[in-house]
Write a protein that holds these residues in place. Structure first.
Motif, PDB file in Angstrom:
ATOM      1  N   ALA A  41       0.821  -1.207   0.000  1.00 30.00           N
ATOM      2  CA  ALA A  41       0.000   0.000   0.000  1.00 30.00           C
ATOM      3  C   ALA A  41       0.858   1.263   0.000  1.00 30.00           C
ATOM      4  CB  ALA A  41      -0.898  -0.003   1.237  1.00 30.00           C
ATOM      5  N   PRO A  42       0.357   2.318  -0.627  1.00 26.93           N
ATOM      6  CA  PRO A  42       1.063   3.605  -0.565  1.00 26.93           C
ATOM      7  C   PRO A  42       1.114   4.113   0.879  1.00 26.93           C
ATOM      8  CG  PRO A  42      -0.610   3.632  -2.283  1.00 26.93           C
ATOM      9  CD  PRO A  42      -0.822   2.380  -1.477  1.00 26.93           C
ATOM     10  N   ARG A  43       2.112   4.919   1.154  1.00 29.49           N
ATOM     11  CA  ARG A  43       2.222   5.573   2.454  1.00 29.49           C
ATOM     12  C   ARG A  43       2.348   7.069   2.213  1.00 29.49           C
ATOM     13  NH1 ARG A  43       6.438   2.219   1.607  1.00 29.49           N
ATOM     14  NH2 ARG A  43       5.768   0.733   3.171  1.00 29.49           N
ATOM     15  N   LYS A  44       1.843   7.872   3.149  1.00 31.55           N
ATOM     16  CA  LYS A  44       1.846   9.322   2.972  1.00 31.55           C
ATOM     17  C   LYS A  44       2.538   9.997   4.147  1.00 31.55           C
ATOM     18  CE  LYS A  44      -1.013  13.281   1.841  1.00 31.55           C
ATOM     19  NZ  LYS A  44      -2.337  13.774   1.529  1.00 31.55           N
ATOM     20  N   GLY A  45       3.447  10.896   3.815  1.00 31.55           N
ATOM     21  CA  GLY A  45       4.122  11.703   4.815  1.00 31.55           C
ATOM     22  C   GLY A  45       5.558  11.262   5.059  1.00 31.55           C
ATOM     23  N   LYS A  46       6.372  12.230   5.486  1.00 34.38           N
ATOM     24  CA  LYS A  46       7.788  11.955   5.744  1.00 34.38           C
ATOM     25  C   LYS A  46       8.004  10.947   6.861  1.00 34.38           C
ATOM     26  CE  LYS A  46      10.304  16.074   4.328  1.00 34.38           C
ATOM     27  NZ  LYS A  46      11.217  17.120   4.806  1.00 34.38           N
ATOM     28  N   ALA A  47       7.158  10.988   7.898  1.00 35.64           N
ATOM     29  CA  ALA A  47       7.355  10.075   9.025  1.00 35.64           C
ATOM     30  C   ALA A  47       7.251   8.619   8.567  1.00 35.64           C
ATOM     31  CB  ALA A  47       6.355  10.363  10.133  1.00 35.64           C
ATOM     32  N   LEU A  48       6.251   8.301   7.757  1.00 34.02           N
ATOM     33  CA  LEU A  48       6.105   6.928   7.266  1.00 34.02           C
ATOM     34  C   LEU A  48       7.208   6.566   6.283  1.00 34.02           C
ATOM     35  CD1 LEU A  48       2.229   6.597   6.852  1.00 34.02           C
ATOM     36  CD2 LEU A  48       3.695   5.729   8.699  1.00 34.02           C
ATOM     37  N   PHE A  49       7.642   7.545   5.497  1.00 35.38           N
ATOM     38  CA  PHE A  49       8.755   7.288   4.579  1.00 35.38           C
ATOM     39  C   PHE A  49      10.027   7.006   5.375  1.00 35.38           C
ATOM     40  CE2 PHE A  49      11.935   7.974   1.345  1.00 35.38           C
ATOM     41  CZ  PHE A  49      11.335   7.521   0.192  1.00 35.38           C
ATOM     42  N   ALA A  50      10.244   7.745   6.466  1.00 36.86           N
ATOM     43  CA  ALA A  50      11.414   7.523   7.313  1.00 36.86           C
ATOM     44  C   ALA A  50      11.382   6.119   7.922  1.00 36.86           C
ATOM     45  CB  ALA A  50      11.486   8.586   8.409  1.00 36.86           C
ATOM     46  N   GLU A  51      10.213   5.665   8.361  1.00 40.56           N
ATOM     47  CA  GLU A  51      10.073   4.305   8.886  1.00 40.56           C
ATOM     48  C   GLU A  51      10.414   3.279   7.813  1.00 40.56           C
ATOM     49  OE1 GLU A  51       6.186   3.673  10.548  1.00 40.56           O
ATOM     50  OE2 GLU A  51       6.397   5.369  11.927  1.00 40.56           O
ATOM     51  N   PHE A  52       9.933   3.527   6.601  1.00 39.86           N
ATOM     52  CA  PHE A  52      10.234   2.636   5.476  1.00 39.86           C
ATOM     53  C   PHE A  52      11.740   2.570   5.234  1.00 39.86           C
ATOM     54  CE2 PHE A  52      11.223   2.573   0.898  1.00 39.86           C
ATOM     55  CZ  PHE A  52      10.830   1.291   0.597  1.00 39.86           C
ATOM     56  N   LEU A  53      12.402   3.729   5.210  1.00 37.54           N
ATOM     57  CA  LEU A  53      13.850   3.749   4.983  1.00 37.54           C
ATOM     58  C   LEU A  53      14.595   2.984   6.070  1.00 37.54           C
ATOM     59  CD1 LEU A  53      14.530   7.418   3.807  1.00 37.54           C
ATOM     60  CD2 LEU A  53      14.504   5.335   2.406  1.00 37.54           C
ATOM     61  N   ALA A  54      14.197   3.159   7.331  1.00 31.36           N
ATOM     62  CA  ALA A  54      14.860   2.442   8.426  1.00 31.36           C
ATOM     63  C   ALA A  54      14.701   0.932   8.244  1.00 31.36           C
ATOM     64  CB  ALA A  54      14.287   2.897   9.762  1.00 31.36           C
TER      65      ALA A  54
END
Length: 137
Positions: A41-54
């Motif tokens: 699923a798509p994610r929205k916002g920097k916080a969720l993107f940061a979690e994805f990167l980690a």
């Protein structure tokens, strides 16, 4: 943004990726960035993107090779095609077990640019090919 500025923005994004610089990547994103992964699923916002990167940095060590970056005439959209060299470090949920396997994948990415930042990033690759490569070990 001009075409040249958009191209520089996307090249900077991949340079930060190759350095393992999550903060550098996040600095290039709009606060309400939409990330559309190849799977899930798509994610929205920097916080969720940061979690994805980690998560990605924990499970995978990857390098973008020779990105070919293109932009439309007004710089509002861009795309990139590249090869991704990687090593599977830690088992990811629902995927084969990680044993340090290496892989080499072709990836396509699409971007929308909003107020000088990346407002959407959509990545696409062949998951079946990746699974075949890591299962071959």
């Amino acid at each position: 943004m001009s075409v040249a500025e958009t191209l520089d923005l996307i090249r900077s994004y991949y340079a930060a990726f190759n350095r393992g610089d999550a903060e550098g990547m996040l600095a290039l994103l709009a606060d309400d960035v939409v990330h559309e992964p190849s799977q899930g699923a798509p994610r929205k916002g920097k916080a969720l993107f940061a979690e994805f990167l980690a998560h990605m940095n924990r499970c995978y060590a990857e390098q973008v090779l020779d990105p070919q970056v293109m932009a439309n005439g007004d710089g509002s959209h861009a795309s990139a095609e590249f090869m991704l060299d990687g090593r599977y470090l830690e088992s990811d949920e629902g995927l084969p077990a990680a044993k340090g396997q290496t892989y080499h994948l072709r990836v396509g990415a699409f971007f929308e640019i909003t107020d000088g930042k990346i407002g959407r990033v959509s990545n696409h690759y062949n998951l079946a090919d990746w699974i075949k490569q890591v299962q071959a070990g």
